[in-house]
Design an enzyme around this catalytic site. Structure first.
Site, PDB file in Angstrom:
ATOM      1  N   SER A 112       8.532  13.740  17.766  1.00 10.58           N
ATOM      2  CA  SER A 112       8.087  13.437  18.995  1.00 10.58           C
ATOM      3  C   SER A 112       6.662  13.489  19.271  1.00 10.58           C
ATOM      4  O   SER A 112       5.874  13.989  18.543  1.00 10.58           O
ATOM      5  CB  SER A 112       8.864  14.502  19.998  1.00 10.58           C
ATOM      6  OG  SER A 112       8.237  15.657  19.983  1.00 10.58           O
ATOM      7  N   ASP A 113       6.253  13.086  20.103  1.00  6.81           N
ATOM      8  CA  ASP A 113       4.762  13.467  20.725  1.00  6.81           C
ATOM      9  C   ASP A 113       4.766  14.901  21.458  1.00  6.81           C
ATOM     10  O   ASP A 113       6.049  15.328  21.642  1.00  6.81           O
ATOM     11  CB  ASP A 113       4.088  12.394  21.648  1.00  6.81           C
ATOM     12  CG  ASP A 113       2.574  12.506  21.857  1.00  6.81           C
ATOM     13  OD1 ASP A 113       2.085  13.480  21.234  1.00  6.81           O
ATOM     14  OD2 ASP A 113       1.890  11.420  22.190  1.00  6.81           O
ATOM     15  N   PHE A 114       3.834  15.412  21.666  1.00  7.02           N
ATOM     16  CA  PHE A 114       3.705  16.873  22.179  1.00  7.02           C
ATOM     17  C   PHE A 114       4.418  16.991  23.283  1.00  7.02           C
ATOM     18  O   PHE A 114       4.268  16.448  24.652  1.00  7.02           O
ATOM     19  CB  PHE A 114       2.042  16.894  22.573  1.00  7.02           C
ATOM     20  CG  PHE A 114       1.291  18.320  22.372  1.00  7.02           C
ATOM     21  CD1 PHE A 114       0.582  18.610  21.525  1.00  7.02           C
ATOM     22  CD2 PHE A 114       1.650  19.307  23.376  1.00  7.02           C
ATOM     23  CE1 PHE A 114      -0.039  19.821  21.519  1.00  7.02           C
ATOM     24  CE2 PHE A 114       1.121  20.427  23.448  1.00  7.02           C
ATOM     25  CZ  PHE A 114       0.460  20.808  22.594  1.00  7.02           C
TER      26      PHE A 114
END
Ligand code: BGC
Length: 738
Positions: free
Chosen positions: A264-266
């Site tokens: 996932s992104d942050f």
């Protein structure tokens, strides 16, 4: 390890170990937080101190000794001895910084891009890195968005070619090899089109637009072997990408056959609650697991919910095991079970980081990436001319651009230094004030500057935007140069000077207000560690500029998005003279400078287009997009000649238009290009094979196919200046598919 051993290892892992293997945190969290002061997000995420030491990967700082110690400390605490995976954002260089990706796109040079990525991989690998979060294959059309700097621009084909070259440079034949790292392509998908150019904003587009423009570059990176994919923050078709089964299961895994790791992104898993598609962390975890999202970056939803989700029968053991196996396989692919430290090596760091060879490569790359936008007999600067230099980019090393990792602005050569090295006391510098964070403009010292440069023959205005106003979370609504910079250019011109405007920026700025008063404009972007030297090479005529725009320049902000590969309307502006056409009252539809455009110090001609159709069901041939079973439709060739007095390189570009199809098609689409180097007076033939794949698109049934009919074949030196021929391609007897 072979697959059997990996399966055995996975079978022995507890559910908690699996959930943490699927979690990524920063290494600082492991070191600096004692049990008693587990505060803030970590507490909310329900991490206990000893759990932190079971996470499967980290995101953050590099350095051989630091990461070797971290791996050692980690393995000492770990029962199963599964090595920790180190990931980070090495976007366009680790210590030696290459030009920003948008500038890299302007080189139209995948070979050099691959060579540069290989150098970046070497620096990163000896510093302990295993995976870089690059390339960013997000197609971009809106320069208000700060992250356009991380993309190779507005064209799906160019983006794909460059993303693939970057992946090959990082990973080589096998990321396990010395000096290689794994590549994580991001942000899947369509992050480059936030509404209004506002960071993290909603993305909403038709399935056809997504397929035509936004997906191809990620696909190209995956075909090139990218080991990982990062999801994007945004929604696609009303579902956040991080839990989109359409994107992650159907497109990525089923259609493209991707079997690597998705991250996932942050904190994007946790953000599913803000997107209002998850009522609580349980639902956020459940949806992400169903989508096959393997690693959660920097939030603790998986760690906190997997057991409960399993107990409640909302996810299956198999879904978890699939994620865990993919992660273990990546660690295995990198050879970490045999050598958890991979290439981390302090002595090699000393030898490689910022070495002469990498700086030389960065200079070549930067030279090719700069685009000469205007030149009215101002450049190259005459050898005897007295040169004035002014502006906030005259004396600064802040030209590396966002995401410059361990690049050091304080030891980066300045334009002043690069020019003085060659010109000595023929140089005068004035108004060398710098941008200061939080301040809107640099101090206005225009009058003093003009006075100081009064005896100069030619004045360079080194202007632009501060590098911290580009990159993530850097959307802007005004793209003009700051007031004092515009004033400087106008004042120099008013003083009767020849003005050369050199622009340092991470996006196409709104430069129309200074165009007239600039005799020449060089778009230098953020050119990296050797960028000042590269700009000096061009200004002084040691290098003949060859960069071509990877993104259109708008005439003003109100015209955004303006891009070359648009669909036509029912009322195109060119067709009718009356008012009821698709246009603005106060501005043309065309950009200030189009995609593919760039000047040279010599004059290239590209003419005599010949198109020869191949016999029906023509030869199968190697296809530039790498799709199997492709067939030639025609060959297109042109004569390219250098009519000027300097040797130079140009980029011959092949565009195609499907004249009529079952759904609308772009007015023109780049399908191939060649960089050609010619001596004065020299001529060459540039030939392209047009294939069925180049005519294909995703139709309404979402099948990749071409449709018989008329096609325009266009070849030229930018997207607006082309010779064209129309061909008719009949249906292939024996059916379309084989
Ligand atoms: C960015 C990603 C980056 C990640 C890790 C996020 O905020 O969107 O591009 O890879 O942080 O630093």
């Amino acid at each position: 390890m072979d697959k059997k051993d990996l399966l055995k290892l996975a079978a022995e892992m507890t559910l908690e170990e699996k959930a943490l293997q699927m979690t990524q945190l920063s290494p600082d969290m492991l070191y600096h937080l004692a049990p008693a002061n587990l505060t803030g997000p970590l507490r909310e995420w329900r991490f206990e101190d000893e759990e932190l030491w079971k996470v499967g990967s980290t995101l953050g700082p590099l350095g051989a000794s630091y990461l070797k110690k971290l791996q050692k400390d980690y393995l000492e605490r770990s029962g199963k001895k599964i090595p920790l995976l180190f990931m980070s954002d090495v976007i366009h260089g680790y210590v030696t910084i290459m030009p920003i990706p948008l500038a890299q796109g302007c080189t139209f040079d995948p070979e050099l891009t691959e060579e540069a990525a290989a150098a970046v991989a070497k620096e990163s690998a000896v510093s302990g890195l295993h995976v870089t979060f690059s390339p960013m294959a997000d197609l971009v059309r809106d320069p208000r968005w700060g992250r356009v700097m991380e993309s190779c621009g507005e064209d799906p084909y160019l983006n794909g070619v460059m993303a693939a070259a970057t992946v090959r440079g990082y990973q080589g034949r096998d990321p396990r090899e010395k000096g290689k790292i794994a590549s994580c392509v991001k942000h899947f998908a369509a992050y480059g089109q936030p509404e209004g150019g506002r960071e993290y904003n909603t993305v909403d587009m038709s399935r056809g637009v997504l397929r035509d423009f936004y997906l191809p570059a990620y696909e190209a990176a995956i075909r090139a072997g990218a080991a990982m994919v990062m999801t994007s923050f945004n929604t696609v078709e009303r579902t956040p990408a991080t839990c989109s089964r359409f994107l992650l299961r159907k497109v990525l895994r089923e259609e493209w056959g991707f079997d690597g790791v998705v991250i996932s992104d942050f904190s994007a898993v946790e953000e599913l609650m803000n997107h209002s598609v998850a009522a609580d962390d349980l639902e956020a975890g459940e949806k992400s697991i169903h989508a096959g999202m393997d690693i959660e970056m920097m939030s603790g939803v998986y760690a906190g919910t997997l057991r409960r989700l399993l107990e409640q029968g909302r996810i299956t053991q198999q879904e978890i095991d699939e994620c865990v196996m993919r992660i273990l396989e990546l660690k295995n692919r990198l050879g970490l079970f045999e050598n958890p430290y991979k290439d981390a090596d302090e002595q090699e760091e000393q030898r490689l980081l910022y070495c002469g060879e990498h700086l030389e490569l960065a200079r070549r790359f930067a030279r090719e990436s700069m685009v000469l936008l205007k030149n009215q007999s101002a450049l190259p600067i005459e050898p005897s001319a007295k040169i004035g230099l002014a502006g906030p980019f005259a004396c600064t090393g802040n030209i590396l651009g966002g995401w410059h990792c361990e690049g050091k602005p304080e030891r980066t050569e300045t334009l002043q230094h690069a020019l003085e090295t060659v010109c000595g006391d023929r140089m005068v510098t004035a108004m060398s004030t710098h941008f200061i964070r939080g301040e809107k403009d640099v101090p206005d010292q225009v009058e003093e500057a003009v006075e100081r440069l009064k005896d100069c023959d030619i004045c360079i205005a080194a202007v632009g935007e501060p590098e911290w106003e580009t990159g993530e979370a850097s959307s802007k609504t005004c793209l003009r140069l700051s007031a004092s910079q515009e004033k400087l250019i106008h004042a120099l011109k008013a003083a009767g000077k020849k003005v050369v405007t050199v622009i340092f920026s991470g996006r196409p700025l709104d430069i129309a207000p200074v165009l007239e008063d600039s005799d020449a404009v060089l778009q230098a972007w953020f050119p990296g560690s050797a960028g000042a030297g590269a700009a000096a090479d061009i200004l002084l005529g040691k290098y003949n500029p060859s960069g071509r725009l990877s993104m259109s320049f708008p005439r003003n902000v109100g015209q955004i998005p303006v891009y070359y590969n648009y669909y036509n309307t029912g009322r195109p502006a060119a067709a009718k003279a009356d008012n009821y056409v698709s246009r603005y009252l106060d501005c043309p539809n065309s950009p200030l400078f189009p995609f593919g455009y760039g000047l040279s110090y010599t004059t290239f001609a590209c003419e005599g287009l010949q198109v020869e159709q191949t016999a029906q069901g023509g030869e199968r041939c190697a296809c530039e997009t790498g799709r199997a079973g492709d067939r030639a439709v025609c060959t297109a060739s042109v004569r390219v000649s250098n009519r000027g007095e300097r040797s130079g390189e140009t980029v011959v570009q092949l565009y195609i238009r499907d004249v009529s199809a079952s759904v609308v098609r772009p007015m023109t689409e780049l399908k191939a290009f060649r960089r050609i180097s010619l001596e004065p007076g020299e001529e060459a033939q540039a030939a392209f094979t047009v294939t069925e794949d180049m005519l294909s698109f995703y139709n309404e049934e979402e099948q990749w196919a071409w449709e018989p009919g008329a096609f325009e074949i266009m070849v030229g030196l930018d997207c607006e200046h082309v010779e064209k021929k129309e061909i008719f391609v009949p249906a292939r007897t024996g059916g379309l598919e084989e």
